[in-house]
Design an enzyme around this catalytic site. Structure first.
Site, short mmCIF file in Angstrom:
data_model
loop_
_atom_site.label_atom_id
_atom_site.label_comp_id
_atom_site.label_asym_id
_atom_site.label_seq_id
_atom_site.Cartn_x
_atom_site.Cartn_y
_atom_site.Cartn_z
CG ASP A 258 37.28 86.41 43.97
OD1 ASP A 258 36.46 87.00 44.68
OD2 ASP A 258 38.30 85.85 44.42
CD GLU B 26 36.42 85.98 49.84
OE1 GLU B 26 36.05 85.72 51.00
OE2 GLU B 26 36.44 85.11 48.93
#
Length: 392
Positions: free
Chosen positions: A90, A151
């Site tokens: 991400d 994350e």
């Protein structure tokens, strides 16, 4: 002029191919919990390199699109312990219509979005490193990629990882703003602290005497609270304040959120206790109350300089003619959570700058060196373990 390295695999890293791959991957929209397009790209690309893919169901814990990806490459010699490389899929927002540009050996966005070098740089470099490993024909042990989701929102994907799916015990995470050669052996403990300070709500014109301003109570606590750099190992911050209804209403409640990070669990706990007691004293002084909640974010880690991970990366940096140095950071990463769950890993610098901003950038030199160091680490890991086996 072609530079010759002591690592045969690192020599095969193709700068033009890696830069092209990074630019392609940077454009893939994949903000936290919405990584399905990134996963689709990897599902297509990694099997071409001989990886077998498995997804866990971490995303079901936070309504995400896809789980963490664990990719396994059997290598050429299964007598060697497997080595993992990890990073996250991400990025932070905004990423729509991302347009990378290159100027003077540095890759930027066009200034209207982030770049996403955090951490598409590592993803692209891992792929290029495996291409180089295959093209070099060197022997190597099993390689595992642990690619997490969500994350950026607080290491969430790693927290919900299905660790039973992971075969490796040791590895590396390229996810730091330091230039390639930075080796982070120690990371912090971190906890969030929440205060709900209560006074009495009242109308300023109709019943002001009944009011007890929660903002003023909280202000007293904040003024007496030690924040910022507590010492060389500990940081504390209040970063969220919510409260109030109308400009005509004396606020009866306010919520504050903060965070403490420290290399020492004892110092972390002591700072949290100080913050709680300070707000309790202020609340009592002004006839208010306070509710306190502490949430553990992640545990710290501290990997020994004698660990084979450190020995391998120190030698591998030498092999690609990059200077290395050992350090520690109060920044959090998936490294914290993976170590907390029984793996041993360290964070390595890959040189992205000004992350989470429109000024984010990465030099082509750091991008290429990340690919070279990944390839050199795979090669060095094999050499060191093969030497041990032969000695035995």
């Amino acid at each position: 002029m072609k530079v010759e390295f002591a690592s045969k695999a690192a020599e095969k890293v193709n700068e033009e191919r890696l830069v092209k791959l990074f630019l392609e991957m940077a454009k893939i929209n994949g903000p936290s919990s919405k990584e399905s397009l990134v996963a689709a790209f990897l599902k297509d690309e990694l099997p071409k390199l001989g990886f077998q893919l498995t997804f866990d169901e971490a995303h079901k814990n936070f309504n995400g699109e896809v789980g963490n990806l664990i990719a396994w490459h059997k290598g050429t010699d299964d007598t060697i312990p497997p080595l993992f490389f990890s990073t996250h899929m991400d990025t932070v927002l905004p990423t729509e219509n991302l347009k990378p540009i290159m100027k003077d050996g540095v890759i930027y966005s066009d200034g209207t979005t982030i770049l996403g070098a955090d951490d598409r740089a590592a993803l692209a470099s891992y792929i290029e490193a495996m291409r180089a490993i295959i093209e070099s024909g060197i022997a190597h042990g099993p390689i595992e990629l642990i690619l997490t989701v969500n994350e950026q929102a607080g290491l969430v994907g790693a927290k919900y990882m299905d660790y039973q799916k992971i075969k490796s015990k040791k590895g590396y995470i390229f996810d730091s703003s330091g230039d390639v050669g930075q080796i982070i052996l120690q990371g912090p403990y971190s906890s969030r602290i929440w205060f709900t300070v209560n006074g009495n709500a009242a109308h300023i014109a109709l019943n002001a005497d009944a009011g007890n301003n929660a903002f003023l109570i909280a202000s007293e606590g904040l003024l007496n609270m030690k924040l910022g750099e507590i010492d060389s190992e500990t940081l504390a911050n209040i970063g969220i304040i919510h409260g109030g209804e109308l400009t005509s209403i004396i606020p009866g409640s306010v919520t504050l959120g903060g965070e403490v990070r420290s290399f020492s669990k004892e110092k972390l706990d002591a700072q949290l206790e100080h913050m709680q007691k300070t707000m309790e004293v202020a609340s009592k002084k002004y006839q208010g109350t306070v509710e306190v909640k502490i949430d553990e974010k992640y545990l710290g880690f501290n990997v020994s300089e004698e660990d084979i991970l450190v020995q391998a990366v120190t030698k591998a940096t030498d092999n690609i003619q990059v200077s290395s140095y050992l350090t520690k950071t109060l920044g959090g990463a998936d490294t914290n959570v993976l170590n907390e769950n029984g793996l041993t890993c360290i964070t390595l610098g890959n040189g992205f700058q000004n992350i989470h901003s429109f000024r984010e950038n990465i030099s082509i030199e750091n991008l290429v060196n990340t690919g070279r160091l990944t390839a050199a680490l795979i090669e060095q890991w094999y050499v060191q373990h093969k030497f041990q086996i032969e000695e035995e």
